[in-house]
Scaffold this active site. Structure first.
Site, mmCIF file in Angstrom:
data_model
loop_
_atom_site.group_PDB
_atom_site.id
_atom_site.type_symbol
_atom_site.label_atom_id
_atom_site.label_comp_id
_atom_site.label_asym_id
_atom_site.label_seq_id
_atom_site.Cartn_x
_atom_site.Cartn_y
_atom_site.Cartn_z
ATOM 1 C CG ASP A 186 2.053 -4.971 6.889
ATOM 2 O OD1 ASP A 186 3.104 -5.643 7.220
ATOM 3 O OD2 ASP A 186 1.017 -5.393 6.199
ATOM 4 C CG ASN A 187 6.074 -6.596 9.928
ATOM 5 O OD1 ASN A 187 6.998 -6.695 10.818
ATOM 6 N ND2 ASN A 187 6.072 -6.883 8.746
ATOM 7 C CB CYS B 77 -14.776 -16.680 12.947
ATOM 8 S SG CYS B 77 -13.034 -17.475 12.826
ATOM 9 C CG ASP C 161 6.829 -7.372 -0.702
ATOM 10 O OD1 ASP C 161 6.103 -8.251 -0.126
ATOM 11 O OD2 ASP C 161 5.922 -6.261 -0.847
ATOM 12 N N GLY D 133 0.840 -1.230 0.219
ATOM 13 C CA GLY D 133 -0.079 0.048 0.107
ATOM 14 C C GLY D 133 0.628 1.316 -0.054
ATOM 15 C CE LYS E 17 1.449 -7.853 -2.374
ATOM 16 N NZ LYS E 17 1.443 -7.123 -1.024
ATOM 17 C CB CYS F 105 -4.105 -3.438 6.013
ATOM 18 S SG CYS F 105 -3.140 -2.056 6.238
ATOM 19 C CG LEU G 114 -6.050 -6.162 -7.379
ATOM 20 C CD1 LEU G 114 -6.614 -6.845 -8.493
ATOM 21 C CD2 LEU G 114 -4.362 -5.891 -7.757
ATOM 22 C CD GLN G 115 -8.716 -1.617 -0.164
ATOM 23 O OE1 GLN G 115 -7.767 -1.838 0.027
ATOM 24 N NE2 GLN G 115 -9.370 -0.842 0.997
ATOM 25 N NE ARG G 116 -3.985 -2.750 1.739
ATOM 26 C CZ ARG G 116 -4.641 -3.949 1.433
ATOM 27 N NH1 ARG G 116 -5.688 -4.152 0.861
ATOM 28 N NH2 ARG G 116 -3.820 -5.019 1.858
#
Ligand SMILES: [Zn+2]
Length: 397
Positions: free
Chosen positions: A146-147, A355, A78, A57, A102, A204, A87-89
């Protein structure tokens, strides 16, 4: 501390590449006609080497803008493959990239954007074993991860090598940007001496993110990176920029160097890279997950028993907004409400809890077993596995 006036950060940036071709002059003409960039600045960009940690992102606007701007060498680190939900971001990638590494997909997109750039891919997880060697060849490190273990790792490796760390992070509707690792500037550990308890801050994937937020935060990181290369403007070093997308407000916190910082203070105790998973308590969390042994039923077994007409009570422990996406007509009690709503369940009934992926419902089954329920199973793999193994009409999310 007053805001730091920028000096070019790299030796390379002080000895710019000799010239631009006529094609490059045309490509970068909107830079060249600004006196703040000009030929001198564009040659500094061409000579600069920037390493992007993460191509997700934050990495998307970073990769796109730094490539477009003419940063001469860009490294992409990566280990992941492009997932449909990215794909949304992660706007570097297209639908046809799903399933590809990626780094490979990003390189294809970026080299199409600007074939003048040297793009180097490292399809690997950044670790304490490879970080110093990967960083050594670059002038600026940009943290798009992101971690928490990787953030501490990037911070420490940058300090050990004396390289700037352009930091960005996002959480729900909020973003943070700053520059760590400048001479006399604070570092990530000065701001956050201790990592949060594992599991407290959702990723995320767990907490969701509005797609445009990493676009904004990553663009701010790209701007700071370019300013560092040009040696222009006021750096965010010593200032933490906080962005709240919901109120559309920017705030700023002054950051000070912590004199007791274990990695940048005068009495530092960290002189080499450590085990960052252990430091962030991640090991213990993984073990905890493995330890939760609860009785399970597979989606196929559940389907067969329902088809036979067995009297099974389906308990859905997800959140109401997830139930709206898809459901198995189960009785909805979100995991967090289970302790006070346990009276809604009949312990003489045979219960199947589910769940999304089977993790939360394992906790629910564990809780209910301790509360005296005997005939209870966890649906292995959750509604995601139900979709894969039984009913593909159930959407995955
Ligand atoms: Zn520090």
């Amino acid at each position: 501390m007053s805001t730091a006036k920028l000096q070019p950060v790299s030796a390379a940036a002080n000895t710019p590449a000799a010239t631009l071709s006529n094609e490059e002059i045309l490509r970068y003409s909107r830079h060249l006609i600004m006196p703040e960039v000009g030929m001198d600045g564009q040659l500094k960009l061409k000579a600069a080497k920037v390493l992007l940690i993460g191509t997700g992102g934050l990495g998307a606007p970073l990769g796109l803008y730094l490539t477009a701007a003419g940063v001469g060498k860009i490294g992409l680190v990566d280990f992941d493959v492009v997932d449909f939900t990215n794909l949304q971001r992660q706007v570097t990638f297209g639908t046809s990239d799903v399933g590809k590494p990626k780094t490979e997909a990003a390189k294809a997109r970026l080299s199409n954007l600007n074939p003048e750039i040297e793009l180097v891919t490292y399809e690997t997880k950044l670790t304490s074993q490879n970080a110093l060697e990967l960083f050594r060849d670059y002038d600026i490190i940009v943290d798009g991860t992101d971690n928490f273990p990787t953030r501490y790792l990037v911070n420490d490796a940058c300090l050990l090598l004396g390289k700037p760390n352009v930091y960005g992070s996002i959480f729900r509707f909020e973003g943070q940007v700053t520059v760590f690792g400048m001479p006399d500037g604070p570092c990530y550990r000065c701001l956050y001496p201790q990592p949060p308890p594992p599991g407290l801050v959702p990723s995320c994937a767990e907490g969701g993110v509005l797609g445009v937020l990493p676009g904004i935060v990553g663009s701010l990181q790209a701007m700071e990176t370019i300013k560092l290369i040009l040696g222009r403007g006021d750096s965010l070093a010593g200032r933490l920029l906080l962005f709240d997308a919901m109120s559309l407000k920017f705030r700023e916190l002054k950051l000070r160097k912590n004199p007791d910082c274990p990695v940048c203070g005068p009495n530092r105790t960290i002189h080499e890279l450590i085990d960052y998973n252990e430091f962030c308590g991640m090991r213990g969390e993984e073990e905890h997950e493995v330890d939760l042994h609860v009785p399970e039923i597979t989606p196929r077994e559940l389907k067969d028993r329902l088809d036979r007409g067995d009297d099974l009570f389906i308990l859905d422990v997800r959140e109401p907004h997830e139930y709206q996406i898809c459901n198995l007509n189960g009785h909805l009690i979100p995991l967090g409400e289970l302790p006070r709503r346990v009276h809604e369940l009949d312990s003489s009934h045979e219960i199947v809890a589910h769940c999304r992926s089977g993790k939360r419902s394992a906790e629910a089954v564990d809780f209910l077993k301790k509360a005296g329920f005997r005939k209870i199973h966890n649906l292995r793999g959750g509604i995601l596995s139900w979709s894969t193994e039984v009913d593909p009409n159930v959407p995955r999310y």
